[in-house]
Design a protein around this motif. Structure first.
Motif, PDB file in Angstrom:
ATOM      1  N   GLY A 124      60.972 -35.540 128.792  1.00 32.60           N
ATOM      2  CA  GLY A 124      62.101 -34.706 129.176  1.00 32.60           C
ATOM      3  C   GLY A 124      62.852 -34.085 128.021  1.00 32.60           C
ATOM      4  O   GLY A 124      63.793 -33.322 128.232  1.00 32.60           O
ATOM      5  N   VAL A 125      62.443 -34.390 126.768  1.00 29.73           N
ATOM      6  CA  VAL A 125      63.117 -33.835 125.593  1.00 29.73           C
ATOM      7  C   VAL A 125      62.315 -32.641 125.083  1.00 29.73           C
ATOM      8  O   VAL A 125      61.099 -32.724 124.907  1.00 29.73           O
ATOM      9  N   VAL A 126      62.988 -31.525 124.859  1.00 29.28           N
ATOM     10  CA  VAL A 126      62.336 -30.316 124.339  1.00 29.28           C
ATOM     11  C   VAL A 126      62.803 -30.092 122.905  1.00 29.28           C
ATOM     12  O   VAL A 126      64.001 -30.026 122.638  1.00 29.28           O
ATOM     13  N   THR A 127      61.848 -30.029 121.992  1.00 26.67           N
ATOM     14  CA  THR A 127      62.165 -29.822 120.576  1.00 26.67           C
ATOM     15  C   THR A 127      61.497 -28.555 120.058  1.00 26.67           C
ATOM     16  O   THR A 127      60.583 -28.013 120.690  1.00 26.67           O
ATOM     17  N   GLY A 128      61.947 -28.111 118.898  1.00 23.84           N
ATOM     18  CA  GLY A 128      61.338 -26.939 118.280  1.00 23.84           C
ATOM     19  C   GLY A 128      59.877 -27.177 117.957  1.00 23.84           C
ATOM     20  O   GLY A 128      59.030 -26.276 118.107  1.00 23.84           O
ATOM     21  N   SER A 129      59.545 -28.390 117.521  1.00 22.87           N
ATOM     22  CA  SER A 129      58.158 -28.721 117.219  1.00 22.87           C
ATOM     23  C   SER A 129      57.290 -28.608 118.464  1.00 22.87           C
ATOM     24  O   SER A 129      56.183 -28.058 118.416  1.00 22.87           O
ATOM     25  N   GLY A 130      57.807 -29.125 119.582  1.00 19.23           N
ATOM     26  CA  GLY A 130      57.052 -29.064 120.833  1.00 19.23           C
ATOM     27  C   GLY A 130      56.806 -27.639 121.290  1.00 19.23           C
ATOM     28  O   GLY A 130      55.718 -27.299 121.765  1.00 19.23           O
ATOM     29  N   ILE A 131      57.819 -26.790 121.136  1.00 21.36           N
ATOM     30  CA  ILE A 131      57.680 -25.386 121.527  1.00 21.36           C
ATOM     31  C   ILE A 131      56.655 -24.687 120.650  1.00 21.36           C
ATOM     32  O   ILE A 131      55.790 -23.941 121.136  1.00 21.36           O
ATOM     33  N   LEU A 132      56.722 -24.939 119.328  1.00 25.74           N
ATOM     34  CA  LEU A 132      55.775 -24.309 118.413  1.00 25.74           C
ATOM     35  C   LEU A 132      54.346 -24.771 118.690  1.00 25.74           C
ATOM     36  O   LEU A 132      53.404 -23.972 118.617  1.00 25.74           O
ATOM     37  N   HIS A 133      54.185 -26.042 119.007  1.00 25.28           N
ATOM     38  CA  HIS A 133      52.849 -26.558 119.317  1.00 25.28           C
ATOM     39  C   HIS A 133      52.269 -25.812 120.524  1.00 25.28           C
ATOM     40  O   HIS A 133      51.093 -25.427 120.524  1.00 25.28           O
ATOM     41  N   LEU A 134      53.094 -25.599 121.529  1.00 19.99           N
ATOM     42  CA  LEU A 134      52.649 -24.869 122.710  1.00 19.99           C
ATOM     43  C   LEU A 134      52.329 -23.412 122.376  1.00 19.99           C
ATOM     44  O   LEU A 134      51.327 -22.856 122.849  1.00 19.99           O
ATOM     45  N   VAL A 135      53.165 -22.799 121.540  1.00 15.41           N
ATOM     46  CA  VAL A 135      52.947 -21.399 121.139  1.00 15.41           C
ATOM     47  C   VAL A 135      51.636 -21.252 120.373  1.00 15.41           C
ATOM     48  O   VAL A 135      50.840 -20.341 120.634  1.00 15.41           O
ATOM     49  N   PHE A 136      51.391 -22.174 119.431  1.00 14.52           N
ATOM     50  CA  PHE A 136      50.155 -22.092 118.651  1.00 14.52           C
ATOM     51  C   PHE A 136      48.935 -22.348 119.534  1.00 14.52           C
ATOM     52  O   PHE A 136      47.889 -21.722 119.350  1.00 14.52           O
ATOM     53  N   GLY A 137      49.080 -23.270 120.494  1.00 16.88           N
ATOM     54  CA  GLY A 137      47.986 -23.498 121.433  1.00 16.88           C
ATOM     55  C   GLY A 137      47.686 -22.248 122.249  1.00 16.88           C
ATOM     56  O   GLY A 137      46.526 -21.866 122.428  1.00 16.88           O
ATOM     57  N   ALA A 138      48.750 -21.599 122.740  1.00 16.54           N
ATOM     58  CA  ALA A 138      48.578 -20.368 123.510  1.00 16.54           C
ATOM     59  C   ALA A 138      47.937 -19.277 122.659  1.00 16.54           C
ATOM     60  O   ALA A 138      47.057 -18.536 123.128  1.00 16.54           O
ATOM     61  N   LEU A 139      48.349 -19.188 121.381  1.00 15.71           N
ATOM     62  CA  LEU A 139      47.771 -18.193 120.479  1.00 15.71           C
ATOM     63  C   LEU A 139      46.269 -18.402 120.334  1.00 15.71           C
ATOM     64  O   LEU A 139      45.483 -17.441 120.375  1.00 15.71           O
ATOM     65  N   GLY A 140      45.855 -19.662 120.172  1.00 20.45           N
ATOM     66  CA  GLY A 140      44.433 -19.946 120.029  1.00 20.45           C
ATOM     67  C   GLY A 140      43.637 -19.581 121.271  1.00 20.45           C
ATOM     68  O   GLY A 140      42.573 -18.956 121.187  1.00 20.45           O
ATOM     69  N   PHE A 141      44.153 -19.948 122.440  1.00 19.49           N
ATOM     70  CA  PHE A 141      43.438 -19.634 123.679  1.00 19.49           C
ATOM     71  C   PHE A 141      43.397 -18.124 123.934  1.00 19.49           C
ATOM     72  O   PHE A 141      42.384 -17.591 124.411  1.00 19.49           O
ATOM     73  N   LEU A 142      44.492 -17.432 123.613  1.00 15.54           N
ATOM     74  CA  LEU A 142      44.493 -15.972 123.770  1.00 15.54           C
ATOM     75  C   LEU A 142      43.497 -15.320 122.819  1.00 15.54           C
ATOM     76  O   LEU A 142      42.799 -14.357 123.192  1.00 15.54           O
ATOM     77  N   ALA A 143      43.427 -15.832 121.584  1.00 16.99           N
ATOM     78  CA  ALA A 143      42.497 -15.268 120.600  1.00 16.99           C
ATOM     79  C   ALA A 143      41.055 -15.449 121.059  1.00 16.99           C
ATOM     80  O   ALA A 143      40.236 -14.524 120.952  1.00 16.99           O
ATOM     81  N   ILE A 144      40.733 -16.633 121.596  1.00 15.14           N
ATOM     82  CA  ILE A 144      39.368 -16.869 122.064  1.00 15.14           C
ATOM     83  C   ILE A 144      39.055 -16.003 123.285  1.00 15.14           C
ATOM     84  O   ILE A 144      37.937 -15.481 123.426  1.00 15.14           O
ATOM     85  N   THR A 145      40.032 -15.823 124.159  1.00 14.81           N
ATOM     86  CA  THR A 145      39.812 -14.958 125.321  1.00 14.81           C
ATOM     87  C   THR A 145      39.505 -13.530 124.875  1.00 14.81           C
ATOM     88  O   THR A 145      38.555 -12.900 125.364  1.00 14.81           O
ATOM     89  N   ALA A 146      40.306 -13.021 123.945  1.00 13.79           N
ATOM     90  CA  ALA A 146      40.066 -11.665 123.432  1.00 13.79           C
ATOM     91  C   ALA A 146      38.726 -11.592 122.698  1.00 13.79           C
ATOM     92  O   ALA A 146      37.990 -10.603 122.806  1.00 13.79           O
TER      93      ALA A 146
END
Length: 225
Positions: A124-146
């Motif tokens: 239930g705790v949201v941190t900057g590290s957690g948000i960045l981890h999700l962003v970098f994960g999304a970036l990787g999946f988007l890059a592979i999709t493209a």
């Protein structure tokens, strides 16, 4: 009288070696991740995303797994850039390299704990590290999709329609699996979808790397004297 000998094209050999890491990356990541998932106390494959293994006292093992896999993907991207120097092939190599960098960044910043993992965590705790981890994960999946779209178009251009179809299909699974899984990440269905995205991602990387490997010039050149 004609005599045959051979010479090694070192540039072609390096290119093929780099592409080989794209085949190795997925099995390495999945096997190491599963070993850690099955041996870490409190980790439940049905409820916890694999990235949560970066947390806790032994989190460095999964961070190392992510980092090494990222380096392998980066090597494969460079191999694609060396093999195909223009057009869609160039885009494919750049995007695979971006995925490699995203994996490295995901290893550097950890996700937020969830209820039950690490043991004793309530979530239930949201941190900057957690948000960045999700962003970098999304970036990787988007890059592979493209990259899968670029690879599908390139494959179609060289007449390999079967590879093009598989590439487009895997790209669709990656993007749909990731975003649907992220939205449902607290449920077993969400975890299963994330696993599907991960498996499709590395299946595509292996297939694309192997195809470009076969398409690339053989490093041993036949000479006649």
């Amino acid at each position: 009288m004609t005599d045959s000998s051979s010479a090694l094209d070192r540039s072609a050999a390096v290119t093929r070696s780099l592409l080989g890491w794209g085949v190795v990356a997925g099995p390495f990541y999945i096997v190491v991740g599963l070993v850690l998932a099955l041996t870490r106390p409190g980790f439940d494959l049905g409820r916890h995303a694999l990235s949560l293994l970066t947390l806790g006292d032994l989190g460095w093992l999964q961070r190392g797994n992510l980092a090494l896999t990222g380096l392998m993907a980066l090597a494969a991207g460079v191999g694609m850039l060396r093999a195909i120097r223009n057009g869609r092939g160039l885009a494919m190599g750049v995007l695979v390299a971006v995925d490699g960098v995203a994996l490295l960044l995901s290893a550097a910043v950890v996700p937020d704990p969830v209820a039950g993992f690490p043991p004793g965590a309530h979530g239930g705790v949201v941190t900057g590290s957690g948000i960045l981890h999700l962003v970098f994960g999304a970036l990787g999946f988007l890059a592979i999709t493209a990259a899968s779209v670029a690879h599908g178009a390139w494959s179609r251009g060289i007449g390999d329609l079967r590879a093009a179809t598989v590439s487009f299909a895997l790209g669709a699974i990656v993007i749909l699996g990731f975003f649907a899984g992220a939205a449902l990440a607290t449920s077993p269905v969400g975890i299963a979808l994330l696993w599907l995205a991960v498996l499709a991602q590395f299946a595509w990387l292996a297939l694309a790397s192997a195809q470009v490997y076969r398409w690339s010039p053989h490093p041993v050149l036949a000479l006649r004297t």
